[in-house]
Design a protein around this motif. Structure first.
Motif, PDB file in Angstrom:
ATOM      1  N   PHE A 182       0.828  -1.214   0.000  1.00  0.00           N
ATOM      2  CA  PHE A 182       0.000   0.000   0.000  1.00  0.00           C
ATOM      3  C   PHE A 182       0.862   1.264   0.000  1.00  0.00           C
ATOM      4  CE2 PHE A 182      -3.366  -2.910   1.406  1.00  0.00           C
ATOM      5  CZ  PHE A 182      -4.394  -2.469   0.588  1.00  0.00           C
ATOM      6  N   THR A 183       1.835   1.309   0.906  1.00  0.00           N
ATOM      7  CA  THR A 183       2.634   2.542   1.012  1.00  0.00           C
ATOM      8  C   THR A 183       3.469   2.779  -0.245  1.00  0.00           C
ATOM      9  OG1 THR A 183       4.321   1.306   2.199  1.00  0.00           O
ATOM     10  CG2 THR A 183       2.803   2.588   3.527  1.00  0.00           C
ATOM     11  N   SER A 211       2.681   2.088  -3.089  1.00  0.00           N
ATOM     12  CA  SER A 211       1.796   2.513  -4.177  1.00  0.00           C
ATOM     13  C   SER A 211       1.242   3.901  -3.880  1.00  0.00           C
ATOM     14  CB  SER A 211       0.629   1.541  -4.322  1.00  0.00           C
ATOM     15  OG  SER A 211       1.084   0.224  -4.312  1.00  0.00           O
ATOM     16  N   GLN A 259      -0.362   4.894  -1.205  1.00  0.00           N
ATOM     17  CA  GLN A 259      -1.634   4.912  -0.457  1.00  0.00           C
ATOM     18  C   GLN A 259      -1.363   5.078   1.048  1.00  0.00           C
ATOM     19  OE1 GLN A 259      -4.417   4.743  -2.538  1.00  0.00           O
ATOM     20  NE2 GLN A 259      -2.754   4.736  -4.036  1.00  0.00           N
ATOM     21  N   GLY A 260      -2.171   5.906   1.690  1.00  0.00           N
ATOM     22  CA  GLY A 260      -2.080   6.083   3.146  1.00  0.00           C
ATOM     23  C   GLY A 260      -0.892   6.900   3.608  1.00  0.00           C
ATOM     24  N   GLN A 273       0.416   5.897   8.974  1.00  0.00           N
ATOM     25  CA  GLN A 273       1.134   4.937   8.141  1.00  0.00           C
ATOM     26  C   GLN A 273       1.818   3.883   9.005  1.00  0.00           C
ATOM     27  OE1 GLN A 273       4.302   3.072   6.705  1.00  0.00           O
ATOM     28  NE2 GLN A 273       4.949   5.016   7.549  1.00  0.00           N
ATOM     29  N   SER A 307       3.314   5.513  -7.607  1.00  0.00           N
ATOM     30  CA  SER A 307       1.880   5.268  -7.800  1.00  0.00           C
ATOM     31  C   SER A 307       1.443   5.736  -9.193  1.00  0.00           C
ATOM     32  CB  SER A 307       1.071   5.961  -6.710  1.00  0.00           C
ATOM     33  OG  SER A 307       1.041   7.345  -6.925  1.00  0.00           O
ATOM     34  N   SER A 310      -2.428   6.128  -9.236  1.00  0.00           N
ATOM     35  CA  SER A 310      -2.872   7.522  -9.189  1.00  0.00           C
ATOM     36  C   SER A 310      -3.251   7.969 -10.588  1.00  0.00           C
ATOM     37  CB  SER A 310      -1.758   8.412  -8.673  1.00  0.00           C
ATOM     38  OG  SER A 310      -1.525   8.137  -7.331  1.00  0.00           O
TER      39      SER A 310
END
Lengths: 158, 307
Positions: free
Chosen positions: A106-107, A109, A111-112, A132, B270, B276
Motif C-alpha cells: 500500500f505505502t 503505491s 496509499q495512506g 502509516q 503510484s 494515481s
C-alpha cells in the motif's frame, strides 16, 4: 598540481577505496533512523530467513522419496525443543513478513501516506506519520500473537 | 562495528591551545556573572585522500567551549580557528539554506549549522564525512556523483509551448495555489545530500539515483507547467531506478527542510503503476504581448468571479 597529476591521484583514490560507501553496513544498523528503518531491517531479515527455511523445507519433504522411515526420522527433528523454537520463529517471521509486506504494498503505491503540503517547522514528514506506522504496529502485534499461539500448540501438544 | 582499518587518535594538547582556552574561560567568567559556558569534546574525522592516497583515516580530538546556542559548525570553526587550522570543513550560509555543511554527527547525517550541541545531549560530539560520498579531505566530500544523478532526472520544466524566441512575447503560466501545493514541498530541497547518505539502497547500489534525485523527478512531474511526463518516467523506470526504493523512510527522517523525499518517491511510483491519476492538467500559457488586453481579460475574469 597539473591536471594529469590530479587525475592520477583521483584514480589512485578509487583504487584505495575512498568511495566511503556504507555497503551492507548501511542496512545492518536498524536503530539510527526511526521505525521505518526497523521495518526495512525486519522485512529483509525475515525474507532471508524464510528463504533459508524454504530451502530446508524442500529438503525435508524430499526425504519422503527415501521411504517412511527417512520421513519419520526427519519429523523427529521438529519434535525437539530446538525444533519447536525454530518453528515458532518461522511462524513469527512469516506473519511479520506477510502483514508488513501488505502494508508496504500500500505505502509503495502511494496509499495512506498523506498529501504533499507546505512544510512548517518543526518538520514532521507525512510519509512517516503514525497513520502509516500503525500498519507496522499491527504487523508486530500479529506476529507476537501468532508466535504465542504456536508456542502454546507446540509445547502443550494440543 | 569498526569502520576504519586503523583508528589513530591524536590528542591536541599543545601549550598554545590550552593557553587560549584558559584566557577565554577567564574572559567569560569576568564579563558575565551568569556564564553558562562549558566545554565539550569534539572528535573530528581526518583524512587527506586527494593529496595523500595512502593517508590512514583517524580521529582528532579537540576540547571546545560551548554555550546553549553553540552549533556544531560553531564548534568546528572554533577548533579550526584556535587549535588546528588544517581541519577541512565546507560551509557557507550558516542558516540551513545552502546545504554545504552536511556531515554525520553522532552517527546521523545532519547539517552542522542546524544542529545545536545542547540538543545532542552528549559530552563527545563525533563528526564524520557523509557516508556514500567519496572523501576529499576531512569532513569535505565529493558530490559529483550526487549531482550527476540530480542532472539525470532533468530538473527543469519542459514545455514545448513555452519556447518563446522573442522576449517581447512574454507569457506566463496560469497555476492555481492547489497546483502549486502539489510540488512546492519538494522544491524546498537544498541538495545537502543528507537523504542520499542515509539511504540504505544508495549504500549498496551506485546506479540508484537516490532519494534526492527521485523526489526532484516527482517535483517536476507534478508541476502543472511541465508537459514532458513520459520522458521523465522513462529515465527513472529502470532496474536501478525507482523500483530499488524499499521505503526505509530514512531520507525523510534526516531531511532538514521537510522535503519528505520518501513521499515524493512513493507518489511517483503510484503514477508509474497507474494507481494515481496520471492525467495532469497542463497549465495554460497566458499571452502578455499586449499588456492592456491582458489586464482587461483579468478584470473581466475578476468581475465574473464576483458575480
Amino acid at each position: 598540481m597539473t591536471s594529469a597529476t590530479s587525475a592520477k591521484r583521483i584514480d589512485d583514490n578509487n583504487k584505495n577505496d575512498r568511495t566511503n560507501r556504507e555497503g551492507l553496513r548501511g542496512w545492518l544498523n536498524p536503530l539510527t533512523y526511526g521505525w521505518e528503518r526497523v521495518s526495512y531491517w525486519f522485512q529483509r531479515l525475515t525474507g532471508i530467513f524464510l528463504l533459508v527455511y524454504f530451502i530446508g523445507h524442500v529438503y525435508e519433504t524430499s526425504s519422503l522419496v527415501s521411504g517412511p522411515d527417512a520421513w519419520a526420522a526427519m519429523l523427529e527433528l521438529t519434535q525437539t525443543v530446538g525444533g519447536h523454537l525454530f518453528l515458532i520463529l518461522v511462524i513469527g517471521a512469516s506473519t511479520l513478513h506477510t502483514v508488513n509486506g501488505i502494508r508496504l504494498i500500500f505505502t509503495q503505491s502511494g496509499q495512506g501516506l498523506g498529501k504533499p503540503g507546505r512544510p512548517d517547522y518543526p518538520y514532521d514528514p507525512t510519509s512517516v506519520n503514525n497513520k502509516q506506522r500503525s500498519g507496522l504496529w499491527i504487523a508486530f502485534i500479529l506476529a507476537a500473537v501468532a508466535m504465542l499461539y504456536g508456542a502454546n500448540v507446540l509445547f502443550s501438544g494440543e | 562495528m569498526k569502520i576504519f582499518k586503523k583508528d589513530k587518535t591524536k590528542k591536541i594538547t599543545n601549550e598554545r591551545s590550552l593557553e587560549i582556552e584558559r584566557e577565554r574561560s577567564n574572559k567569560s567568567t569576568s564579563s558575565s556573572s551568569s556564564s553558562n559556558q562549558k566545554s565539550k569534546k569534539l572528535r573530528i574525522f581526518r583524512i587527506n585522500a586527494v593529496q595523500n592516497p595512502n593517508d590512514v583515516p583517524h580521529f582528532d580530538e579537540f576540547q571546545v567551549p560551548v554555550k546553549r546556542w553553540t552549533t556544531v559548525l560553531d564548534a568546528l570553526l572554533d577548533a579550526k580557528s584556535y587549535q588546528d587550522s588544517s581541519i577541512g570543513i565546507r560551509y557557507s550560509c550558516r542558516m540551513a539554506s545552502c546545504g554545504s555543511c552536511g556531515m554525520k554527527i553522532n552517527g546521523i547525517p545532519r547539517l552542522a549549522c542546524y544542529t545545536k550541541i545542547s540538543d545532542l545531549d552528549t559530552n563527545t560530539i563525533t563528526c564524520e564525512p557523509l557516508p556514500n560520498f567519496p572523501y576529499i579531505r576531512d569532513l569535505v566530500t565529493d558530490f559529483s556523483q550526487f549531482f550527476a544523478h540530480h542532472r539525470s532526472v532533468m530538473p527543469f520544466i519542459q514545455n514545448k509551448k513555452a519556447d518563446i524566441p522573442d522576449v517581447n512575447e512574454l507569457s506566463e503560466y496560469e497555476q492555481s495555489p492547489q497546483d502549486l501545493d502539489k510540488f512546492l514541498q519538494f522544491s524546498y530541497c537544498i541538495k545537502c545530500g543528507l537523504c542520499y547518505s542515509a539511504c540504505p539502497t544508495v549504500a549498496t547500489d551506485l546506479k540508484f539515483p537516490g532519494p534526492q534525485a527521485l523526489s526532484q523527478a516527482y517535483r517536476y512531474y507534478a508541476d502543472s507547467r511541465d508537459s514532458d511526463k513520459s520522458n521523465r518516467l522513462k529515465v527513472i523506470d529502470t532496474s536501478h531506478g525507482i523500483w530499488r526504493c524499499h521505503f526505509a523512510g530514512s531520507c525523510s527522517n534526516v531531511c532538514p527542510k521537510g522535503v519528505d523525499p520518501a513521499l515524493g518517491i512513493q507518489l511517483l511510483r503510484s503514477h508509474l503503476l497507474g494507481i494515481s491519476n496520471s492525467e495532469k492538467k497542463i497549465a495554460k500559457l497566458q499571452d502578455r504581448s499586449n499588456n492592456n488586453s491582458y489586464r482587461e481579460e483579468l478584470e473581466e475574469e475578476e468581475e465574473e468571479e464576483e458575480k
